[in-house]
Design an enzyme around this catalytic site. Structure first.
Site, PDB file in Angstrom:
ATOM      1  N   ASP A  14       1.328  -0.736  -0.213  1.00  0.00           N
ATOM      2  CA  ASP A  14       0.228   0.017  -0.116  1.00  0.00           C
ATOM      3  C   ASP A  14       0.814   0.927   0.113  1.00  0.00           C
ATOM      4  OD1 ASP A  14      -3.346   0.186   1.394  1.00  0.00           O
ATOM      5  OD2 ASP A  14      -1.611   2.156   1.150  1.00  0.00           O
ATOM      6  N   SER A  20     -16.565  -2.124 -10.921  1.00  0.00           N
ATOM      7  CA  SER A  20     -17.362  -1.453 -10.309  1.00  0.00           C
ATOM      8  C   SER A  20     -18.482  -1.699 -11.329  1.00  0.00           C
ATOM      9  CB  SER A  20     -17.293  -0.430 -10.508  1.00  0.00           C
ATOM     10  OG  SER A  20     -17.948   0.351 -10.328  1.00  0.00           O
ATOM     11  N   LYS A  29     -11.773   1.461 -14.835  1.00  0.00           N
ATOM     12  CA  LYS A  29     -12.510   0.471 -14.097  1.00  0.00           C
ATOM     13  C   LYS A  29     -13.186  -0.146 -16.072  1.00  0.00           C
ATOM     14  CE  LYS A  29     -11.674   0.696 -10.449  1.00  0.00           C
ATOM     15  NZ  LYS A  29     -10.537  -0.154  -9.823  1.00  0.00           N
ATOM     16  N   ASN A  89     -19.564   9.292  -0.835  1.00  0.00           N
ATOM     17  CA  ASN A  89     -20.855   8.264  -0.537  1.00  0.00           C
ATOM     18  C   ASN A  89     -21.850   8.682   0.530  1.00  0.00           C
ATOM     19  OD1 ASN A  89     -17.577   6.724  -1.378  1.00  0.00           O
ATOM     20  ND2 ASN A  89     -19.861   6.693  -2.900  1.00  0.00           N
ATOM     21  N   GLY A 106     -24.026  13.154 -13.218  1.00  0.00           N
ATOM     22  CA  GLY A 106     -23.632  11.633 -13.317  1.00  0.00           C
ATOM     23  C   GLY A 106     -24.137  10.790 -12.529  1.00  0.00           C
ATOM     24  N   TYR A 122     -12.477   7.732 -13.868  1.00  0.00           N
ATOM     25  CA  TYR A 122     -12.159   7.201 -12.672  1.00  0.00           C
ATOM     26  C   TYR A 122     -13.401   6.184 -13.459  1.00  0.00           C
ATOM     27  CZ  TYR A 122     -14.141   3.847  -8.991  1.00  0.00           C
ATOM     28  OH  TYR A 122     -14.165   2.635  -8.496  1.00  0.00           O
TER      29      TYR A 122
HETATM   30  N1  UDP Z   1     -26.205  10.720  -2.665  1.00  0.00           N
HETATM   31  C1  UDP Z   1     -27.686  11.372  -1.633  1.00  0.00           C
HETATM   32  N2  UDP Z   1     -26.002  12.596  -0.940  1.00  0.00           N
HETATM   33  C2  UDP Z   1     -25.108  12.389  -0.712  1.00  0.00           C
HETATM   34  C3  UDP Z   1     -24.316  11.517  -1.101  1.00  0.00           C
HETATM   35  C4  UDP Z   1     -24.471  10.525  -2.078  1.00  0.00           C
HETATM   36  O1  UDP Z   1     -28.290  11.998  -1.942  1.00  0.00           O
HETATM   37  O2  UDP Z   1     -24.511  12.894  -0.247  1.00  0.00           O
HETATM   38  C5  UDP Z   1     -26.540   9.506  -3.698  1.00  0.00           C
HETATM   39  C6  UDP Z   1     -26.372   9.790  -4.951  1.00  0.00           C
HETATM   40  O3  UDP Z   1     -26.420  10.616  -5.566  1.00  0.00           O
HETATM   41  C7  UDP Z   1     -26.691   8.567  -4.993  1.00  0.00           C
HETATM   42  C8  UDP Z   1     -27.004   7.623  -3.737  1.00  0.00           C
HETATM   43  O4  UDP Z   1     -26.917   8.676  -2.891  1.00  0.00           O
HETATM   44  O5  UDP Z   1     -28.351   8.404  -5.229  1.00  0.00           O
HETATM   45  C9  UDP Z   1     -25.427   6.364  -3.933  1.00  0.00           C
HETATM   46  O6  UDP Z   1     -24.195   7.651  -4.256  1.00  0.00           O
HETATM   47  P1  UDP Z   1     -22.470   6.837  -3.551  1.00  0.00           P
HETATM   48  O7  UDP Z   1     -22.142   8.687  -3.652  1.00  0.00           O
HETATM   49  O8  UDP Z   1     -22.610   6.285  -2.365  1.00  0.00           O
HETATM   50  O9  UDP Z   1     -22.501   6.331  -4.218  1.00  0.00           O
HETATM   51  P2  UDP Z   1     -22.813   5.530  -6.183  1.00  0.00           P
HETATM   52  O10 UDP Z   1     -23.752   4.482  -6.500  1.00  0.00           O
HETATM   53  O11 UDP Z   1     -22.423   7.535  -6.887  1.00  0.00           O
HETATM   54  O12 UDP Z   1     -21.539   5.067  -6.354  1.00  0.00           O
END
Ligand code: UDP
Length: 342
Positions: A31, A125, A154, A200, A298, A150
């Site tokens: 790492d 992913s 993948k 996230n 996105g 990103y």
């Molecule tokens: N999300 C949200 N508020 C946040 C972060 C994420 O509403 O502060 C929503 C985001 O729009 C998606 C879901 O939670 O619909 C999961 O987002 P995350 O970024 O965790 O994972 P992703 O599916 O984008 O990889």
């Protein structure tokens, strides 16, 4: 059996290391500590009563990678996590992502090709599917143009491995396409450590609940879903960790049908953002401060896995519920704060 885990002190990597040590594999972690800390080793040791071997190594350093493999000829399998994963940062700095995620994979494959036989698990992913036309998503769903550098790393990563596997039968590889990993080991001793403001959902929820963030913003409530918020397949990181061990056994025991296979790793169930919030509130008895804001660029409307291939061919199935995963995330968040304050 000696297993190399690259990025083994990161969120998913550290949980996989725990599963491997508990299954009596010898583990060597490399790492570069760019998005993890050395303390994670101590968490692993407390959980497993043993530590993996550790070497600080930056996989972008081709000569150092080569030297590592000269010194470690006895590696039976590689689980490759070391990569950058922030979507927004990848848009800002694409070359950093191509260097971190693609160059490193090429260097690793070049070393694996020198071995008489090698086994590789690649972290992929569900982002490769974009907004899939059919739900739940099977592995044969078309790979859509990537929304970010990103996501592209993948897709390209999978393609690179597939191309090498076509000509090199001594390499066996499995790409695991993760849906949304959340939660932590039930001890609360290791978990997700986002740098800065979490991107996230679940880390944002737990940081809001503990008072580190003012309010959760829910990105959009006008999606064509059950309650208007976007739907994802949230999988407990321990289920995900177990999937790696099952995939590794498939590689080592030569159960592969072809020398490059791909599996979805999710629960098969979609949950909306509001459902996650409500389940978190139920799990913790807390009320979460949130507001609805505009959609995030996105984001797709809905993504959840068809897990039949992983269930039937690999013999793996998720076990934990969303509530259990959120409880573990909360435990980790509380421990992380306690550790900071002590
Ligand atoms: N999300 C949200 N508020 C946040 C972060 C994420 O509403 O502060 C929503 C985001 O729009 C998606 C879901 O939670 O619909 C999961 O987002 P995350 O970024 O965790 O994972 P992703 O599916 O984008 O990889």
């Amino acid at each position: 059996m000696k297993i190399l885990v690259t990025g083994g002190l990161g969120f998913i990597g550290s949980h996989v290391v725990v599963e491997l040590l508990n299954k009596s594999y010898d583990v060597i972690v490399v790492d570069n500590l760019s998005n993890s800390t050395i303390d994670v080793l101590e968490g692993i040791r407390t959980i497993c009563n043993k530590k993996p071997e550790f070497e600080k190594l930056d996989l972008r350093d081709k000569l150092a990678v080569s030297d590592f493999f000269v010194r470690n000829q006895d590696i039976n399998g590689v689980i490759h996590f070391a990569a950058s994963k922030a979507v927004g940062e990848s848009v800002e700095n694409p070359l950093l992502y191509y260097e971190n995620n693609i160059n490193t994979l090429v260097y690793l494959l070049q070393e694996l090709q020198k071995l008489p036989k090698s086994n590789l698990i690649f972290s992929s992913s569900c982002t490769v599917y974009g907004q899939a036309d059919v739900l739940p998503i099977t592995e044969s769903a078309p790979v859509k143009p990537a929304e970010s550098p990103y996501g592209n790393t993948k897709q390209v990563g999978e393609e690179i491995i597939a191309d090498v596997c076509k000509v090199d039968y001594s390499l066996n590889a499995i790409a695991l396409r993760y849906f949304n990993p959340i939660g932590s080991h039930h001890s609360g001793l290791i978990g997700e450590l986002p740098l800065g403001t979490p991107q996230n959902l679940v880390p944002y929820i737990t940081q809001t609940a503990i008072g580190q963030r003012e309010q959760l913003s829910i990105f959009g409530d006008d999606y064509p879903t059950i309650d208007g918020t976007a739907v994802r397949d949230y999988i407990h990181v321990m289920d995900l960790a177990n999937a790696h061990v099952v995939a590794l056994e498939r590689l080592i025991k030569h159960k592969m049908v072809v020398n490059f296979e791909t599996f979805n790793i999710g629960t098969g169930t979609g949950s909306s953002v509001l459902e996650v919030v409500k389940t978190f509130e139920k799990a913790t008895g807390l009320e979460l401060n949130y507001k609805i804001v505009q959609r995030r660029d996105g984001d797709v409307t809905a993504a959840y896995a068809d897990t039949s291939r992983a269930n039937n061919i690999m013999g793996w199935k998720s076990k934990f519920t969303l509530q259990e995963a959120l409880e573990s995330a909360w435990k980790w968040q509380q421990n992380a704060i306690a550790a900071k304050e002590s």
